[in-house]
Design a protein around this motif. Structure first.
Motif, PDB file in Angstrom:
ATOM      1  N   ASP A  99      37.376   6.517   3.533  1.00 31.52           N
ATOM      2  CA  ASP A  99      37.375   7.665   4.378  1.00 31.52           C
ATOM      3  C   ASP A  99      36.063   8.195   5.014  1.00 31.52           C
ATOM      4  O   ASP A  99      36.029   8.733   6.073  1.00 31.52           O
ATOM      5  CB  ASP A  99      37.939   8.781   3.430  1.00 31.52           C
ATOM      6  N   ARG A 100      35.023   7.724   4.409  1.00 29.57           N
ATOM      7  CA  ARG A 100      33.751   8.252   4.889  1.00 29.57           C
ATOM      8  C   ARG A 100      33.580   7.275   6.161  1.00 29.57           C
ATOM      9  O   ARG A 100      33.032   7.949   7.110  1.00 29.57           O
ATOM     10  CB  ARG A 100      32.680   7.799   4.004  1.00 29.57           C
ATOM     11  N   GLU A 101      33.889   6.181   6.167  1.00 28.15           N
ATOM     12  CA  GLU A 101      33.867   5.452   7.389  1.00 28.15           C
ATOM     13  C   GLU A 101      34.358   5.930   8.507  1.00 28.15           C
ATOM     14  O   GLU A 101      33.964   6.080   9.636  1.00 28.15           O
ATOM     15  CB  GLU A 101      34.628   4.065   7.134  1.00 28.15           C
ATOM     16  N   GLN A 102      35.567   6.712   8.307  1.00 30.09           N
ATOM     17  CA  GLN A 102      36.229   7.463   9.458  1.00 30.09           C
ATOM     18  C   GLN A 102      35.334   8.677  10.095  1.00 30.09           C
ATOM     19  O   GLN A 102      35.261   8.898  11.218  1.00 30.09           O
ATOM     20  CB  GLN A 102      37.749   8.194   8.970  1.00 30.09           C
ATOM     21  N   TRP A 112      30.902   8.468  17.778  1.00 35.23           N
ATOM     22  CA  TRP A 112      31.612   8.844  18.905  1.00 35.23           C
ATOM     23  C   TRP A 112      31.168  10.131  19.585  1.00 35.23           C
ATOM     24  O   TRP A 112      30.751   9.914  20.917  1.00 35.23           O
ATOM     25  CB  TRP A 112      33.031   9.300  18.818  1.00 35.23           C
ATOM     26  N   VAL A 113      30.551  10.922  19.027  1.00 36.49           N
ATOM     27  CA  VAL A 113      29.925  12.147  19.393  1.00 36.49           C
ATOM     28  C   VAL A 113      28.506  11.863  19.961  1.00 36.49           C
ATOM     29  O   VAL A 113      28.035  12.022  21.234  1.00 36.49           O
ATOM     30  CB  VAL A 113      29.689  13.266  18.295  1.00 36.49           C
ATOM     31  N   CYS A 114      27.655  10.839  19.410  1.00 33.30           N
ATOM     32  CA  CYS A 114      26.347  10.763  19.804  1.00 33.30           C
ATOM     33  C   CYS A 114      25.700   9.419  20.060  1.00 33.30           C
ATOM     34  O   CYS A 114      24.761   9.170  20.398  1.00 33.30           O
ATOM     35  CB  CYS A 114      25.436  11.470  18.810  1.00 33.30           C
ATOM     36  N   GLY A 115      26.514   8.251  19.443  1.00 33.04           N
ATOM     37  CA  GLY A 115      26.228   7.098  19.783  1.00 33.04           C
ATOM     38  C   GLY A 115      25.835   6.227  18.543  1.00 33.04           C
ATOM     39  O   GLY A 115      25.355   5.318  18.679  1.00 33.04           O
ATOM     40  N   LEU A 159      31.953   8.763   9.759  1.00 33.41           N
ATOM     41  CA  LEU A 159      30.930   7.917  10.536  1.00 33.41           C
ATOM     42  C   LEU A 159      31.328   7.539  11.783  1.00 33.41           C
ATOM     43  O   LEU A 159      30.552   7.691  12.928  1.00 33.41           O
ATOM     44  CB  LEU A 159      30.381   6.953   9.771  1.00 33.41           C
ATOM     45  N   LYS A 160      32.628   7.277  12.070  1.00 29.09           N
ATOM     46  CA  LYS A 160      33.128   6.835  13.492  1.00 29.09           C
ATOM     47  C   LYS A 160      33.344   8.035  14.450  1.00 29.09           C
ATOM     48  O   LYS A 160      32.697   7.827  15.549  1.00 29.09           O
ATOM     49  CB  LYS A 160      34.438   6.065  13.391  1.00 29.09           C
ATOM     50  N   LEU A 196      30.999  16.443   4.112  1.00 26.59           N
ATOM     51  CA  LEU A 196      32.211  15.477   3.653  1.00 26.59           C
ATOM     52  C   LEU A 196      31.708  14.234   3.282  1.00 26.59           C
ATOM     53  O   LEU A 196      31.736  13.683   2.154  1.00 26.59           O
ATOM     54  CB  LEU A 196      33.200  15.548   4.505  1.00 26.59           C
ATOM     55  N   ALA A 197      30.920  13.417   4.238  1.00 29.24           N
ATOM     56  CA  ALA A 197      30.477  12.116   4.209  1.00 29.24           C
ATOM     57  C   ALA A 197      29.426  12.145   2.978  1.00 29.24           C
ATOM     58  O   ALA A 197      29.620  10.931   2.143  1.00 29.24           O
ATOM     59  CB  ALA A 197      30.050  11.636   5.457  1.00 29.24           C
ATOM     60  N   SER A 198      28.685  12.940   2.877  1.00 26.07           N
ATOM     61  CA  SER A 198      27.497  13.012   1.787  1.00 26.07           C
ATOM     62  C   SER A 198      28.125  13.244   0.398  1.00 26.07           C
ATOM     63  O   SER A 198      27.793  12.557  -0.439  1.00 26.07           O
ATOM     64  CB  SER A 198      26.352  14.151   2.009  1.00 26.07           C
ATOM     65  N   HIS A 199      29.028  14.393   0.377  1.00 24.43           N
ATOM     66  CA  HIS A 199      30.102  14.332  -0.754  1.00 24.43           C
ATOM     67  C   HIS A 199      30.736  13.267  -1.432  1.00 24.43           C
ATOM     68  O   HIS A 199      30.853  12.758  -2.543  1.00 24.43           O
ATOM     69  CB  HIS A 199      30.736  15.503  -0.932  1.00 24.43           C
TER      70      HIS A 199
END
Length: 405
Positions: free
Chosen positions: A160-163, A170-173, A165-166, A134-137
């Motif tokens: 929306d991409r920023e959300q 949160w998953v991996c730092g 990435l957040k 999603l972020a890539s598209h």
């Protein structure tokens, strides 16, 4: 200057005899070579295009590469398999989770442990990979709209991409270069509350995709700038090795998540959208953008199903260890092996040659989808107007870190 010298000068340099009769040859404009990039903002990084033009018409386009050479293959041939993952992140840095997934699955198959991976690990991998898709598209669609002249869609897509990435941070730092998907497992389990927060984001995102369609895809100016521009016929796409949205927009329903059925994708319900030439010609720039929008909707379906599996069938347990199967020493048998997966831009593949004695590959070669997709730009651009060349470049969605490697 004497009168005699002036006369000779004018006679030699200034005297022009007008043609007695106009014909097509006398009116033909001369070809001119222009350089677009590597600093041009619409070349999406450090791509240099040598453009041969006849007036405003593009005669030929020759891409020049190598401005972002990362030396990936040679780095990989000097490091153990598990230490190569951070370098994989830096190929398509807009979709690092997807690249990690492709690489890790290949090494697991060489080791013969692909069937031992816990289902919770597999669903988490698919979840983060589809979030990254999603972020890539969003980057592809937003920057493409900005290339053509619309700034607002870019800001909305980046919001929306920023959300996303957040969530991944949160998953991996890490924000973009994750090193999260490990050989045999994951760096860490999902944070407590991640599934619920991700579900809230998906609920928020669904109507935003409808807004995106009205704002960009159905926009009169966007339609006029993209329909029948950069048409890629299906036989040409196949001959050049194009994959991903580039190939599917030309009418072929080919997706490795369906064709190869890797990970847990066979257990999930989703469709493979293709270009249909609704407004123009099948395989034009509008079709390529439309396919990416439809793929965003399918990724949302996959994310929803993955979240349901993670919260109902493969729940979090106190004794779950995502690193339980991570091998201490990675030493595959001597073999030549190729693995591939469906990245947001197409087929990402890795070729390995191992000697059976070392944990470092003898040879490693990446099959970059952006490289093949970019190679067809000359065929797509012949006869187009110079202003349309920008629209054609953006519709390909290239990342130069993957092209140059």
């Amino acid at each position: 200057m004497s009168n005699a010298i002036q006369y000779e000068y004018k006679k030699e340099y200034l005297t022009v005899s007008a043609p007695t009769k106009y014909n097509a040859e006398s009116l033909r404009t001369e070809e001119m070579v222009l350089n677009m990039g590597p600093q041009h903002p619409s070349t999406h990084g450090v791509l240099r295009l040598e453009v041969v033009t006849d007036g405003e018409v593009v005669v030929d386009v020759v891409p020049h590469l190598g401005y972002l050479h990362r030396c990936f293959e040679k780095h990989a041939e000097s490091l153990p398999f598990n230490q190569i993952i951070p370098y994989v992140d830096r190929l398509d840095y807009v979709a690092a989770m997807n690249s990690e997934h492709a690489y890790v699955m290949g090494v697991e198959r060489m080791l013969g442990i692909e069937n031992d991976i816990p289902k919770r690990v597999e669903y988490i991998r698919v979840l983060v990979a589809e979030l990254n898709r999603l972020a890539s598209h969003f980057v592809a669609i937003g920057t493409y709209a900005m290339d053509i002249g619309a700034y607002t869609p870019f800001l909305w897509m980046m919001r929306d991409r920023e959300q996303i990435l957040k969530l991944l941070e949160w998953v991996c730092g890490a924000r973009m270069l994750y090193n999260y998907v490990w050989i045999g497992g994951l760096f860490y389990d999902l944070p407590v509350g991640f599934e619920e927060r991700c579900a809230e984001f998906i609920k928020y995102l669904k109507p935003k995709l409808e807004e995106l369609q009205h704002l960009v895809i159905d926009n009169k100016i966007f339609v006029e700038r993209t329909i029948n521009v950069g048409v890629l016929p299906l036989p040409v796409a196949i001959n050049y090795g194009c994959t991903g949205p580039m190939l599917r927009a030309s009418g072929l329903r080919y997706d490795l998540r369906k064709v190869d059925g890797y990970s847990v994708y066979p257990e999930l319900d989703f469709d493979v959208p293709i270009g249909e030439g609704k407004l123009g010609t099948v395989g034009d720039s509008w079709d390529r953008t439309w396919v990416r929008v439809l793929e965003c909707r399918e990724s949302i379906r996959i994310i929803e199903q993955s979240l349901e599996k993670l919260t109902k069938e493969h729940k979090r347990t106190s004794d779950f260890d995502p690193q339980a199967l991570v091998p201490k020493k990675i030493r595959p048998k001597a073999m030549d092996f190729y693995t591939r997966a469906e990245n947001p831009k197409g087929e990402l593949g890795f070729f390995f040659r191992t000697d059976g004695r070392s944990d470092i590959p003898v040879r490693c070669k990446a099959r970059a989808c952006s490289f093949n997709n970019l190679s067809v730009i000359g065929e797509m651009s012949k006869g187009a107007l110079l202003a349309d060349l920008v629209a054609i470049i953006g519709s390909i969605d290239v990342v130069m870190g993957e092209v140059d490697r």
